[in-house]
Design a protein around this motif. Structure first.
Motif, PDB file in Angstrom:
ATOM      1  N   ASP A 228       0.811  -1.211   0.000  1.00  0.00           N
ATOM      2  CA  ASP A 228       0.000   0.000   0.000  1.00  0.00           C
ATOM      3  C   ASP A 228       0.853   1.274   0.000  1.00  0.00           C
ATOM      4  OD1 ASP A 228      -1.876  -1.980   0.498  1.00  0.00           O
ATOM      5  OD2 ASP A 228      -3.033  -0.777   1.904  1.00  0.00           O
ATOM      6  N   ALA A 229       0.256   2.355  -0.399  1.00  0.00           N
ATOM      7  CA  ALA A 229       0.862   3.682  -0.275  1.00  0.00           C
ATOM      8  C   ALA A 229      -0.267   4.644   0.063  1.00  0.00           C
ATOM      9  CB  ALA A 229       1.530   4.094  -1.576  1.00  0.00           C
ATOM     10  N   VAL A 230       0.085   5.688   0.795  1.00  0.00           N
ATOM     11  CA  VAL A 230      -0.942   6.650   1.203  1.00  0.00           C
ATOM     12  C   VAL A 230      -0.547   8.043   0.744  1.00  0.00           C
ATOM     13  CG1 VAL A 230      -2.146   7.671   3.181  1.00  0.00           C
ATOM     14  CG2 VAL A 230      -1.473   5.263   3.250  1.00  0.00           C
ATOM     15  N   ILE A 231      -1.493   8.731   0.112  1.00  0.00           N
ATOM     16  CA  ILE A 231      -1.247  10.122  -0.268  1.00  0.00           C
ATOM     17  C   ILE A 231      -2.249  10.993   0.479  1.00  0.00           C
ATOM     18  CG2 ILE A 231      -1.210  11.793  -2.152  1.00  0.00           C
ATOM     19  CD1 ILE A 231      -0.556   9.514  -4.047  1.00  0.00           C
ATOM     20  N   ASP A 232      -1.715  11.957   1.179  1.00  0.00           N
ATOM     21  CA  ASP A 232      -2.551  12.886   1.946  1.00  0.00           C
ATOM     22  C   ASP A 232      -2.546  14.206   1.165  1.00  0.00           C
ATOM     23  OD1 ASP A 232      -3.662  14.506   3.921  1.00  0.00           O
ATOM     24  OD2 ASP A 232      -1.862  14.528   5.172  1.00  0.00           O
ATOM     25  N   ILE A 233      -3.626  14.458   0.447  1.00  0.00           N
ATOM     26  CA  ILE A 233      -3.687  15.690  -0.355  1.00  0.00           C
ATOM     27  C   ILE A 233      -4.250  16.772   0.553  1.00  0.00           C
ATOM     28  CG2 ILE A 233      -4.550  16.721  -2.512  1.00  0.00           C
ATOM     29  CD1 ILE A 233      -5.459  13.577  -2.928  1.00  0.00           C
ATOM     30  N   VAL A 234      -3.384  17.628   1.011  1.00  0.00           N
ATOM     31  CA  VAL A 234      -3.839  18.656   1.940  1.00  0.00           C
ATOM     32  C   VAL A 234      -4.449  19.783   1.114  1.00  0.00           C
ATOM     33  CG1 VAL A 234      -3.245  20.085   3.922  1.00  0.00           C
ATOM     34  CG2 VAL A 234      -1.934  18.002   3.445  1.00  0.00           C
ATOM     35  N   CYS A 235      -5.733  19.990   1.314  1.00  0.00           N
ATOM     36  CA  CYS A 235      -6.424  20.985   0.516  1.00  0.00           C
ATOM     37  C   CYS A 235      -7.435  21.695   1.413  1.00  0.00           C
ATOM     38  CB  CYS A 235      -7.078  20.317  -0.686  1.00  0.00           C
ATOM     39  SG  CYS A 235      -8.129  18.913  -0.275  1.00  0.00           S
ATOM     40  N   TYR A 236      -8.515  22.125   0.894  1.00  0.00           N
ATOM     41  CA  TYR A 236      -9.530  22.792   1.705  1.00  0.00           C
ATOM     42  C   TYR A 236     -10.874  22.577   1.025  1.00  0.00           C
ATOM     43  CZ  TYR A 236      -8.786  26.222  -1.961  1.00  0.00           C
ATOM     44  OH  TYR A 236      -8.672  26.817  -3.192  1.00  0.00           O
ATOM     45  N   ARG A 237     -11.914  22.980   1.694  1.00  0.00           N
ATOM     46  CA  ARG A 237     -13.258  22.830   1.134  1.00  0.00           C
ATOM     47  C   ARG A 237     -13.781  24.232   0.908  1.00  0.00           C
ATOM     48  NH1 ARG A 237     -17.125  20.535   5.524  1.00  0.00           N
ATOM     49  NH2 ARG A 237     -17.383  22.759   5.829  1.00  0.00           N
ATOM     50  N   ARG A 238     -13.896  24.604  -0.343  1.00  0.00           N
ATOM     51  CA  ARG A 238     -14.218  26.013  -0.618  1.00  0.00           C
ATOM     52  C   ARG A 238     -15.588  26.404  -0.072  1.00  0.00           C
ATOM     53  NH1 ARG A 238     -12.196  30.157  -3.023  1.00  0.00           N
ATOM     54  NH2 ARG A 238     -10.413  29.029  -3.862  1.00  0.00           N
ATOM     55  N   PHE A 239     -16.529  25.477  -0.144  1.00  0.00           N
ATOM     56  CA  PHE A 239     -17.877  25.796   0.342  1.00  0.00           C
ATOM     57  C   PHE A 239     -18.178  24.982   1.599  1.00  0.00           C
ATOM     58  CE2 PHE A 239     -17.860  26.389  -4.309  1.00  0.00           C
ATOM     59  CZ  PHE A 239     -17.914  27.774  -4.311  1.00  0.00           C
ATOM     60  N   GLY A 240     -19.470  24.877   1.907  1.00  0.00           N
ATOM     61  CA  GLY A 240     -19.854  24.112   3.095  1.00  0.00           C
ATOM     62  C   GLY A 240     -19.741  22.623   2.844  1.00  0.00           C
ATOM     63  N   HIS A 241     -20.213  21.847   3.801  1.00  0.00           N
ATOM     64  CA  HIS A 241     -20.144  20.391   3.656  1.00  0.00           C
ATOM     65  C   HIS A 241     -20.829  19.954   2.360  1.00  0.00           C
ATOM     66  CE1 HIS A 241     -20.038  16.210   4.557  1.00  0.00           C
ATOM     67  NE2 HIS A 241     -21.347  16.124   4.609  1.00  0.00           N
ATOM     68  N   ASN A 242     -21.995  20.560   2.113  1.00  0.00           N
ATOM     69  CA  ASN A 242     -22.551  20.434   0.774  1.00  0.00           C
ATOM     70  C   ASN A 242     -22.894  21.843   0.316  1.00  0.00           C
ATOM     71  OD1 ASN A 242     -25.291  21.104   1.614  1.00  0.00           O
ATOM     72  ND2 ASN A 242     -25.273  19.101   2.606  1.00  0.00           N
ATOM     73  N   GLU A 243     -23.474  21.943  -0.833  1.00  0.00           N
ATOM     74  CA  GLU A 243     -23.604  23.254  -1.459  1.00  0.00           C
ATOM     75  C   GLU A 243     -24.635  24.149  -0.780  1.00  0.00           C
ATOM     76  OE1 GLU A 243     -23.137  20.319  -2.882  1.00  0.00           O
ATOM     77  OE2 GLU A 243     -21.085  20.861  -3.418  1.00  0.00           O
ATOM     78  N   ILE A 244     -25.473  23.547   0.067  1.00  0.00           N
ATOM     79  CA  ILE A 244     -26.471  24.390   0.723  1.00  0.00           C
ATOM     80  C   ILE A 244     -26.168  24.568   2.216  1.00  0.00           C
ATOM     81  CG2 ILE A 244     -28.466  24.307  -0.820  1.00  0.00           C
ATOM     82  CD1 ILE A 244     -29.207  21.660   0.180  1.00  0.00           C
ATOM     83  N   ASP A 245     -24.940  24.334   2.552  1.00  0.00           N
ATOM     84  CA  ASP A 245     -24.502  24.392   3.942  1.00  0.00           C
ATOM     85  C   ASP A 245     -23.668  25.662   4.157  1.00  0.00           C
ATOM     86  OD1 ASP A 245     -24.932  22.489   6.027  1.00  0.00           O
ATOM     87  OD2 ASP A 245     -22.767  22.398   6.235  1.00  0.00           O
ATOM     88  N   GLU A 246     -23.748  26.269   5.335  1.00  0.00           N
ATOM     89  CA  GLU A 246     -22.986  27.507   5.611  1.00  0.00           C
ATOM     90  C   GLU A 246     -21.775  27.176   6.504  1.00  0.00           C
ATOM     91  OE1 GLU A 246     -22.947  30.910   4.650  1.00  0.00           O
ATOM     92  OE2 GLU A 246     -21.133  30.541   5.839  1.00  0.00           O
ATOM     93  N   PRO A 247     -20.587  27.226   5.951  1.00  0.00           N
ATOM     94  CA  PRO A 247     -19.410  26.821   6.731  1.00  0.00           C
ATOM     95  C   PRO A 247     -18.984  27.830   7.789  1.00  0.00           C
ATOM     96  CG  PRO A 247     -18.746  27.539   4.552  1.00  0.00           C
ATOM     97  CD  PRO A 247     -20.240  27.553   4.554  1.00  0.00           C
ATOM     98  N   SER A 248     -19.363  29.120   7.600  1.00  0.00           N
ATOM     99  CA  SER A 248     -18.874  30.139   8.543  1.00  0.00           C
ATOM    100  C   SER A 248     -19.535  30.040   9.918  1.00  0.00           C
ATOM    101  CB  SER A 248     -19.089  31.540   7.989  1.00  0.00           C
ATOM    102  OG  SER A 248     -18.370  31.653   6.799  1.00  0.00           O
ATOM    103  N   PHE A 249     -20.615  29.305  10.013  1.00  0.00           N
ATOM    104  CA  PHE A 249     -21.196  29.103  11.348  1.00  0.00           C
ATOM    105  C   PHE A 249     -20.134  28.525  12.281  1.00  0.00           C
ATOM    106  CE2 PHE A 249     -25.736  28.114   9.591  1.00  0.00           C
ATOM    107  CZ  PHE A 249     -25.980  29.464   9.457  1.00  0.00           C
ATOM    108  N   THR A 250     -19.342  27.641  11.757  1.00  0.00           N
ATOM    109  CA  THR A 250     -18.430  26.883  12.627  1.00  0.00           C
ATOM    110  C   THR A 250     -16.950  27.105  12.349  1.00  0.00           C
ATOM    111  OG1 THR A 250     -18.804  25.054  11.102  1.00  0.00           O
ATOM    112  CG2 THR A 250     -20.043  25.007  13.162  1.00  0.00           C
ATOM    113  N   GLN A 251     -16.591  27.516  11.137  1.00  0.00           N
ATOM    114  CA  GLN A 251     -15.173  27.734  10.833  1.00  0.00           C
ATOM    115  C   GLN A 251     -14.968  29.143  10.264  1.00  0.00           C
ATOM    116  OE1 GLN A 251     -16.462  24.564  10.298  1.00  0.00           O
ATOM    117  NE2 GLN A 251     -15.071  23.523  11.695  1.00  0.00           N
TER     118      GLN A 251
END
Ligand SMILES: Cc1ncc(C[n+]2csc(CCOP(=O)(O)OP(=O)(O)O)c2C)c(N)n1
Ligand SMILES: [Mg+2]
Length: 1019
Positions: free
Chosen positions: A487-510
Motif C-alpha cells: 500500500d501507499a498513502v497520499i494525503d492531499i492537503v487541501c480545503y473545502r471552498r464551500f460548506g459540507h454540501n452546497e447548501i450548507d454555511e461553513p462560517s457558522f463553525t469555521q
C-alpha cells in the motif's frame, strides 16, 4: 569501522529520539502539567555529562572508511593525481584538502568526529522529521512547531559554519549522501535537505523497516534535480485541471440548490488520479477498482472514469427509468453520488485501462474492504499471480480515514497471503474539516493518516495547490505499488471552498478558516499563473482550453435532456445470462451422481501416506472415510466438505474465510491438517483434480475482524458468479460488529445498486448454556430485514415461482447434513445470485441424530432425498413419522426451526406423544407458504404451535407469526390468536449466564411443547 558503527548506533538512537520529539511536537495539550509528573530519576545526583574532546578528522586513519570505499577512494585518488579534472568537482575539492594541503586549508581539515556525527544526525533528522517543516497546507493556517532537531544550532553549528565544507561520507545508503559528492558546505547540505523534505511534499517513510524500500524512496526523494515536467506534459495537466474545475462550476451554475458534495478546493485530485492511472498503466496495470465517498464522486465519475456527461446530467435532473425496461426490476435506486459504474478508458500512451467504481452507501469507509475483496477476486479470475494487473484505489476523507475503524481493519488485510492485493493506493482528500468538526476535535494524531503508520507503507503529504507536486506523488505511489506490491498513502492537503454540501454555511463553525478561503485563489488560478510566468502557455492558449471544455459541457447538457439509459450496466462479462428478479429462472436439482460423490468422498478423506496428522484428527478422517464407504452417518463437516468438493470439480471456485475456519471454531471442520512432525499443512480439498490450482479451493483463517473480512468476502463474491464465497462468524453473535455490511450491502445492495451476490454467511447459533454472548446469532435481525411481504402469498407454483428471486435474501436454519449440502449447492446451481444467511449449528455438529445417509446427497430416483421434484434442498422437513396426507388424529402441530427440533423429538419419544407432529421450517425466509399450507392441510384438527428456544422478542417468532397467520387465514384455519407460542419469555439479554437456569428453561419449553393440555399462550 568502530567510528562508523558508533555513528550508526547513534543514528538509530537519533531516530528514536526524533520520533519521540515528533510526538512532543504534537499540538495537543499534555494531560498533566510537567511539574505534576513524578520524576522517578530525581534521586540521581545531577552532574553534567562529560564533554567529548574534539578530534580533528585529519588525525583519523582511513579505517573509518570501510574496505570497499577506501579501495574506491584510492582508485579515485590515483585518477585525480593524473588529472584533477577527471573527477567530480567535489572530489577534486576533497583531495585538495586532504592530500598535502590539509594543514593550510580552511576547509574540512578542521572537521571533528563530533561534527561529522552531528551532521549525520542532522541529515537523519530531515529524513525522519523533515515533513514537519514541509509546506503542505495551502491555506497556511496550520500552526506547526518545527522540531528542534531540524535546527543546525541544535547540533552546535553556527552561522560561521555554513560556508565550511564538510565531509559527509560515502554511505551504503541511497539518496544524496551517496551521490559521489562527499564534500559540501553546510549551506548546500541544508539546502538540499530543505528542498527534498520541506517543500510542497512531506515524506514519511523512515518507519519502513525494509532497507531496500527505504533506499528506493530516498533515491526518489533526494534527487539532484527537482522534478520538472516538459511543456507538453504541463499542458495536459492544465487541461485536466481545467476539466476538474469547470465541471464543478458547471454543476453549480446549472443546479444551484442541488447537493453534489463538490470537490472545490481539492480539484487537483482529478489530474493527479489521471496521471497516476496513466503511469500505472505504463507499468502494467490493466484494471483499477475504485472506492470513494461522496466528496468529488461525480467529478471522478465524469473525468476519471468517463461516465458519459449526458448521463450524469440526466441523473442530476431526476433521471428516468430505462425505457426498454419500464415495469421491470429497477429496485429502489440510490442517490446519484452513491452509484457505481465501470468503463474502459484510454490512457495518455494509448493503452486501455478498465476502471470500475464500486457503489457504496453513505457509511464512510464501509466500501474499503469491498473494493479490496473485489480486486483480489479479479486477480484470481484473471490469473494475475503477480498482482500487477489489477489494482485497488481507495479515496478517503480526512475525518473518516482517522475516525472509522474499518480503515484500520482493511489496512491490516493488506499483507495477509489470502487477502493481499499487492497494494492499495489510498488517496486522502484532506480538506482539514469533517462536516463541521475541526481536526483538533476529530482525531488524536498529528496527521489524519497516522493510522497507516502501523504498516510499512510510505505516506506522502502534498500541498493540493501545487499541481505538479500532486502529480509527482501520485506517480510515485503508482511506481512504488508496482515495484513493492504494498500500500501507499497520499494525503492531499487541501480545503473545502464551500460548506459540507452546497447548501450548507461553513462560517457558522469555521469563520476564520473561511475568511482565508474566500480570498484564496483556486489551484487552477495558481497553476495557470505559474505556467504563464514560465512562458509555457499563453493567455489565449488557456482561454482556448476553457472554451473547449465549456462548449462540451454545454453540448452534453443539451443532450442530457432526452438521454435514456438503454442498457443495464449491472451485468459485467461474467454475469451474462444471469437472471434479474423479474425473470423466471428454472429451479434446479442439487443432487450429485452417486459415483462422483463416492469418488470425491474418497479423495477428501484420504491423506498422503507420509503425512502424520494428529492422532485425534487421524481418527476423524478414518471415521469420515468409513462414512463414505458405508454411506451412512454422514455428519455436518463431511456434508460441507462434499458440497465444496462437488462444486470445485464442477469448475467452481470455492472460498471460505473467517476466524479460525480452517480447523473450525468447534474443532469439527479440519479442512487443513498439520503434520505433527514437520508442521506441513495439507488441505484435502486442494487435491480433487489433476494439477488443481491451489486457490481454486481456498479456506483461510482471517484476521480478527468482522467488518473488514465480511466486506472483503462480499466484494470478492460480487466479481464472478461461479464462485461460492462464504464468511463464517466465530459465533453468530460477533457478526454484529459487521452490521453495516448486512444492513447497507447484503440486504439491500441488489435493490439499491442492481448488483447481485451469492455470499453465504455462516452464523453459529444455538442455546446450549454458554451464556448471553455465545448463544444467539440474532436471527430476528436478519428476518426483520427480509423484504417478503407478510400478508401476501406470492405465486408458489414451482415453474412460476420467483419467490426467492423477488426477496432480498434467504435465511435458513438447517437441521440435517444433507440439507446443508443442498442449500450450499443451490447457491451456485441457479441462474441468479442471492445472499444466504445460514443460522448454523454448534452442538448438531456432533449430535448422534444429526446425520444423513449418502443416498440423500445423490440424484437417484427412489432414494430418500428424492421427492417429486428430484433431490434438492428441503425448505421444510415434514414430520418423520410417516404421516399420510391427512392425519385427523394429530392434536398438535409444532412448527420449529433449528436444533430445538432434536430436543422436541426426544421429548416426544419420552412422553410417547404420537398425536403431536413436529415440522422443521428449514428456510425461514422467504417463507415456504406452499409447504406450510401442505402441513396445515395434513393436520386439520391440530393446534398450531410455534416453538423456539430464543426469547420471545428474539428468534423467528415475530417473523413467522404474521406469515403463518396469512397461510392459515387463506385455508380458514384461524387467525393470529390461533398461533400458540412456546419459547423463552421476553428478555434483554439473549440468554442466561447461569447454566442451571438454562437447563431449566430449556427443559421447560420442550416439555411445554409436548404437554397434554392445550397451550393457551400468549392468547
Ligand atoms: C459512518 C458515517 N458516519 C457519519 C456520516 C455522516 N457524515 C457524512 S460526511 C461526514 C464528514 C466527513 O468528513 P471527511 O471524512 O473529512 O470528508 P469530507 O466531507 O470533508 O470530504 C459525516 C460525519 C457518514 N456518512 N458515515
Ligand atoms: Mg474532510
Amino acid at each position: 569501522m568502530v567510528w562508523f558503527r558508533t555513528a550508526t548506533n547513534i543514528g538509530r538512537l537519533a531516530i528514536r529520539r526524533s520520533l519521540a520529539q515528533a510526538s512532543h511536537h504534537a499540538k495537543r495539550p499534555h494531560l498533566l502539567p510537567a511539574s505534576t509528573v513524578r520524576g522517578f530519576h530525581s534521586t540521581f545526583p545531577k552532574c553534567a555529562a562529560p564533554v567529548p574532546r574534539p578530534v580533528p578528522l585529519s588525525k583519523l586513519t582511513d579505517s573509518f572508511l570501510d574496505a570497499s570505499s577506501s579501495v574506491y577512494l584510492e582508485e579515485l585518488q590515483r585518477t585525480w593525481e593524473v588529472d584533477p579534472n577527471s573527477v567530480d568537482e567535489s572530489w577534486d575539492n576533497f583531495f585538495r584538502n586532504f592530500v598535502g594541503q590539509a594543514a593550510t586549508s580552511p576547509g574540512i581539515s578542521g572537521q571533528t568526529i563530533q561534527e561529522s556525527m552531528r551532521l549525520l544526525l542532522l541529515v537523519r533528522a530531515y529524513q525522519v522529521n523533515g515533513h514537519m517543516k514541509a509546506k503542505h497546507d495551502p491555506l497556511g493556517l496550520e500552526k506547526r512547531e518545527i522540531p528542534h532537531d531540524l535546527n543546525p544550532e541544535f547540533y552546535g553549528f553556527t552561522q560561521a559554519d555554513f560556508d565550511r565544507e564538510f565531509f559527509i561520507g560515502v554511505w551504503s545508503m541511497s539518496g544524496f549522501l551517496s551521490e559521489n559528492r562527499p564534500v559540501q558546505t553546510l549551506r548546500s547540505i541544508i539546502n538540499r535537505l530543505e528542498q527534498a523534505y520541506c517543500g510542497s511534499v512531506g515524506y514519511e517513510y523512515m518507519h519502513i523497516a525494509d532497507k531496500e524500500q527505504c533506499n528506493w524512496l530516498r533515491n526518489k526523494i533526494e534527487t539532484v534535480k527537482p522534478r520538472e515536467y516538459n511543456a507538453e506534459r504541463r499542458e495536459v495537466i492544465l487541461d485536466r485541471l481545467i476539466w476538474s474545475t469547470q465541471f464543478e462550476n458547471f454543476l453549480a451554475t446549472k443546479w444551484t440548490a442541488a447537493k453534489r458534495f463538490g470537490l472545490e478546493g481539492g480539484e487537483s485530485l482529478i489530474p493527479g488520479m489521471k496521471e497516476m492511472f496513466d503511469r500505472a498503466s505504463d507499468l502494467g496495470v490493466e484494471t483499477i477498482v475504485i472506492g470513494m465517498p461522496h466528496r468529488g464522486r461525480l467529478n471522478v465519475l465524469a473525468n476519471v472514469v468517463r461516465k458519459p456527461l449526458r448521463q450524469i446530467f440526466n441523473e442530476f435532473s431526476g433521471g428516468t427509468k430505462p425505457v426498454e425496461e419500464q415495469g421491470l426490476y429497477t429496485g429502489t435506486g440510490d442517490v446519484k453520488y452513491h452509484l457505481g459504474t465501470s468503463y474502459d478508458r484510454p490512457t495518455r500512451s494509448g493503452k486501455m485501462i478498465h476502471l470500475s467504481l464500486v457503489a457504496n452507501p453513505s457509511h464512510l469507509e464501509a466500501v474499503d474492504p469491498v473494493v479490496v475483496g473485489k480486486t483480489r477476486a479479479k486477480q484470481y479470475h484473471s490469473n494475475d499471480v503477480d498482482r500487477k494487473k489489477n489494482m485497488g484505489i481507495l479515496i478517503h476523507g480526512d475525518g473518516s480515514f482517522a475516525g472509522q475503524g474499518v480503515v484500520y481493519e482493511t489496512l491490516h488485510l493488506s499483507a495477509l497471503p489470502n487477502y493481499t492485493t499487492g497494494g492499495t493506493i489510498h488517496l486522502v482528500v484532506n480538506n482539514q474539516v469533517a462536516f463541521t468538526t475541526d481536526p483538533r476535535a476529530g482525531r488524536s494524531s498529528d496527521y489524519c493518516t497516522d493510522v497507516a503508520k502501523s504498516l510499512n507503507v510510505p505516506i506522502f503529504h502534498v500541498n493540493g495547490d501545487d499541481m505538479e507536486a500532486v502529480v509527482h506523488v501520485f506517480e510515485l505511489a503508482a511506481e512504488w505499488r508496482q515495484k513493492f506490491h504494498c500500500d501507499a498513502v497520499i494525503d492531499i492537503v487541501c480545503y473545502r471552498r464551500f460548506g459540507h454540501n452546497e447548501i450548507d454555511e461553513p462560517s457558522f463553525t469555521q469563520p476564520k478558516m473561511y475568511q482565508v478561503i474566500r480570498n484564496h485563489p483556486s489551484s487552477l488560478e495558481i497553476y495557470q499563473n505559474k505556467l504563464l510566468k514560465l512562458g509555457v502557455i499563453t493567455k489565449e492558449g488557456i482561454e482556448a482550453i476553457h472554451n473547449k471544455v465549456n462548449s462540451i459541457l454545454n453540448e452534453e447538457f443539451i443532450n442530457s435532456k432526452d438521454y435514456v439509459t438503454n442498457r443495464r450496466d449491472w451485468l459485467s462479462a461474467y454475469w451474462t445470462g444471469f437472471k434479474s428478479p423479474e425473470q423466471i429462472s428454472r429451479v434446479r436439482n442439487t443432487g450429485v451422481n452417486p459415483e462422483i460423490i463416492k469418488r470425491v468422498g474418497q479423495a477428501i478423506t484420504t491423506l498422503p501416506e507420509t503425512f502424520k496428522p494428529h492422532r485425534a484428527v487421524k481418527k476423524i478422517f478414518d471415521l469420515r472415510a468409513q462414512m463414505i464407504e458405508t454411506g451412512v452417518g454422514i455428519d455436518w463437516a463431511l456434508a460441507e466438505a462434499l458440497a465444496f468438493a462437488t462444486l470445485v470439480i464442477e469448475g467452481n471456485h470455492v472460498r471460505l474465510s473467517g476466524q479460525d475456519v480452517e480447523r473450525g471454531t468447534f474443532s469439527h471442520r479440519h479442512s487443513v491438517l498439520h503434520d505433527q512432525v514437520t508442521g506441513d499443512r495439507y488441505c484435502p480439498l486442494d487435491h480433487l483434480i489433476l494439477n488443481q490450482n491451489e486457490e481454486m479451493f481456498t479456506v483461510s483463517n482471517s484476521s480478527l475482524s468482522e467488518f473488514a473480512v465480511l466486506g472483503f468476502e462480499l466484494g470478492y463474491s460480487m466479481e464472478n458468479p461461479n464462485s461460492l464465497v462464504l464468511w463464517e462468524a466465530q459465533f453468530g453473535d460477533f457478526a454484529n460488529g459487521a452490521h453495516v455490511m448486512f444492513d447497507q450491502f447484503l440486504s439491500s445492495g441488489e435493490s439499491k445498486w442492481l448488483r447481485q451476490t451469492g455470499l453465504v454467511c455462516l452464523l453459529p447459533h444455538g442455546y446450549d448454556g454458554q451464556g448471553p454472548e455465545h448463544s444467539s446469532a440474532r436471527v430476528e435481525r436478519y428476518l426483520q430485514m427480509s423484504d417478503d411481504n407478510p400478508y401476501t402469498i406470492p405465486e408458489m407454483e414451482p415453474t412460476l415461482r420467483k419467490q426467492i428471486q423477488e426477496c432480498n435474501w434467504q435465511v435458513v436454519n438447517v437441521t440435517t447434513p444433507a440439507n446443508y449440502f443442498h442449500v450450499l449447492r443451490r447457491q451456485i446451481h441457479r441462474e441468479f445470485r442471492k445472499p444466504l444467511i445460514v443460522i448454523a449449528p454448534k452442538n448438531l455438529l456432533r449430535h448422534k441424530d444429526c446425520k444423513s445417509n449418502l443416498s440423500e446427497f445423490d440424484d437417484v430416483q427412489g432414494h430418500p432425498g428424492f421427492d417429486m421434484q428430484g433431490t434438492r434442498f428441503k425448505r421444510l422437513i415434514k414430520d418423520q413419522n410417516n404421516h399420510s396426507e391427512r392425519e385427523e388424529g394429530i392434536r398438535r402441530l409444532v412448527l420449529c426451526s433449528g436444533k430445538v427440533y432434536y430436543e422436541l423429538d426426544d421429548q416426544r419419544k419420552k412422553v410417547d406423544g404420537k398425536d403431536v407432529a413436529i415440522c422443521r421450517v428449514e428456510q425461514l425466509c422467504p417463507f415456504p407458504y406452499d409447504l406450510i399450507q401442505r402441513e396445515l392441510k395434513r393436520y386439520p384438527n391440530a393446534e398450531i404451535v410455534w416453538c423456539q428456544e430464543e426469547p420471545m422478542n428474539m428468534g423467528a417468532y415475530s417473523y413467522i407469526a404474521p406469515r403463518l397467520c396469512t397461510a392459515m387465514k387463506a385455508l380458514g384455519r384461524g387467525t393470529m390468536e390461533d398461533i400458540k407460542y412456546v419459547g423463552r419469555n421476553t428478555s434483554a439479554a439473549t440468554a442466561t449466564g447461569f447454566y442451571s437456569v438454562h437447563l431449566k428453561e430449556q427443559a421447560g419449553l420442550v416439555e411445554k411443547a409436548l404437554q397434554s393440555d392445550p397451550i393457551n399462550y400468549p392468547y
